[in-house]
Design an enzyme around this catalytic site. Structure first.
Site, PDB file in Angstrom:
ATOM      1  N   ASP A   1     -41.889 -53.529  24.002  1.00 31.60           N
ATOM      2  CA  ASP A   1     -41.161 -52.496  24.729  1.00 31.60           C
ATOM      3  C   ASP A   1     -41.398 -52.670  26.229  1.00 31.60           C
ATOM      4  OD1 ASP A   1     -39.889 -49.561  24.408  1.00 31.60           O
ATOM      5  OD2 ASP A   1     -41.370 -49.535  26.014  1.00 31.60           O
TER       6      ASP A   1
ATOM      7  N   TYR B   1     -40.996 -51.351  34.776  1.00 36.30           N
ATOM      8  CA  TYR B   1     -42.389 -51.736  34.529  1.00 36.30           C
ATOM      9  C   TYR B   1     -42.843 -52.995  35.272  1.00 36.30           C
ATOM     10  CZ  TYR B   1     -41.883 -48.643  30.416  1.00 36.30           C
ATOM     11  OH  TYR B   1     -41.635 -47.590  29.582  1.00 36.30           O
TER      12      TYR B   1
ATOM     13  N   LYS C   1     -35.112 -51.069  29.260  1.00 36.98           N
ATOM     14  CA  LYS C   1     -34.542 -49.769  29.644  1.00 36.98           C
ATOM     15  C   LYS C   1     -33.866 -49.838  31.005  1.00 36.98           C
ATOM     16  CE  LYS C   1     -38.519 -47.751  27.331  1.00 36.98           C
ATOM     17  NZ  LYS C   1     -39.515 -48.778  27.621  1.00 36.98           N
TER      18      LYS C   1
ATOM     19  N   HIS D   1     -33.344 -44.865  30.392  1.00 33.28           N
ATOM     20  CA  HIS D   1     -34.764 -44.510  30.519  1.00 33.28           C
ATOM     21  C   HIS D   1     -34.997 -42.997  30.655  1.00 33.28           C
ATOM     22  CE1 HIS D   1     -38.728 -46.575  31.909  1.00 33.28           C
ATOM     23  NE2 HIS D   1     -38.991 -45.472  31.260  1.00 33.28           N
TER      24      HIS D   1
END
Length: 319
Positions: free
Chosen positions: A51, A56, A86, A119
């Site tokens: 994920d 990130y 996302k 997201h």
């Protein structure tokens, strides 16, 4: 040691998804090369679902780890993995979704993602992306209809095998379902013993939407997380030596999947050890007594002048 086989669920898109995913978000993020090694360790331990997200900064090292795992023969083909990414809030607009996914795919070095999520039910001005500090006036009205149309297009083009949402409450999903051709396959939300999401889980179940739990251990020992799960007296009484496994097993027994994040090789393996035993009825009953509180309230997205004037509005009456 042979890698553990992780049970899968079949999403409403027809795609199979492993019920434990490896989370790749960390503040601060370890160095690039370290991350590649961590993700390789995870594949060796048996993780097949990863994920990530545009936010990130882990898409590129994850992509390199996938390429390396193929090279080393740890997996025979890309199809053995399930990769989620996302769409970040600065790109939550009809015309920006496809370019954002193409950037994600380029970073991952992949032709498609298995799951692409919106997201947050939030749109931010483009300048929010490079800003050193967050300002509440970055939040602008979110057009779910237009954004979701573009998400559907990504699935039709085969760039995302399934599409879904993250951090959406009941009202927002209801609104989305009224305006969609392809329903979301997944709603990834904060869910753990200290925020059990009973109403939302029931609603998603009725609509055929799979619930995936981020922060399944309450983001324990992170700067922003909470000790409400791992240091819950009720959990301690039941699970002195196996806290994390009991907390993850509870999620699995509720029909949800868990996105777990440990960059420690031993704990990675422990977190997969939840499938060949069960919680007793008594234990499950005790868990209903754990005080409930959301850890991530996302207050930054709430302001008097913005589209969400209260936490109630952001979280559809369930703050």
């Amino acid at each position: 040691m042979e890698a553990k086989k992780i049970p899968e669920t079949i999403l409403n898109s027809g795609q199979k998804m492993p019920l434990i995913g490896m989370g790749t978000a960390a503040i601060p993020l370890p160095p690039f090369e370290t991350l590649i090694t961590i993700f390789i360790d995870a594949i060796e331990a048996g993780y097949r679902h990863f994920d990530t997200a545009a936010l990130y900064g882990s898409e590129e090292p994850l992509g390199q780890a996938v390429a390396k795992a193929l090279q080393l023969g740890l997996i025979k083909s890309r199809e053995e993995l399930f990769i989620t990414s996302k769409l970040w809030c600065t790109k939550a607009h009809h015309d920006l979704v496809l370019p954002a996914l193409k950037t994600t795919l380029q970073k991952l070095g992949l032709e498609y993602v298995d799951l692409y999520l919106v997201h947050w039910p939030v749109r931010l001005k483009p300048e929010a992306e490079a800003a050193a500090e967050f300002r509440k006036d970055y939040v602008i009205p979110f057009d779910i209809k237009g954004t979701w149309e573009a998400m559907e297009e990504c699935q039709r083009m085969g760039l995302a095998k399934s599409i879904g949402v993250s951090n959406f409450g009941i009202k927002k999903i209801t609104n989305l379902l009224e305006n969609s051709t392809i329903p979301p396959a997944v709603n990834q939300v904060e869910m753990n013993l200290a925020w059990q999401q009973g109403k939302l889980r029931e609603f998603c179940k009725q609509k055929g939407i799979h619930v995936s739990a981020w922060s399944p251990l309450g983001a324990y020992k992170t700067t922003w997380g909470s000790n409400a799960v791992m240091e819950s007296p009720i959990l301690k009484e039941i699970a002195s030596a196996r806290h994390n496994r009991v907390a993850l097993r509870w999620i699995y027994e509720k029909g949800a999947s868990a996105i777990v994040k440990s960059f420690n090789k031993e704990r990675m393996k422990q977190n997969l050890d939840i499938f060949d035993w069960e919680l007793s009825q008594e234990e499950t009953m005790k868990f209903t007594q754990i005080p409930q509180r959301r850890v991530c309230t996302a207050e930054d997205y709430v302001s008097e002048d913005g589209p969400y004037k209260s936490l109630e509005e952001l979280w559809d009456g369930d703050p």
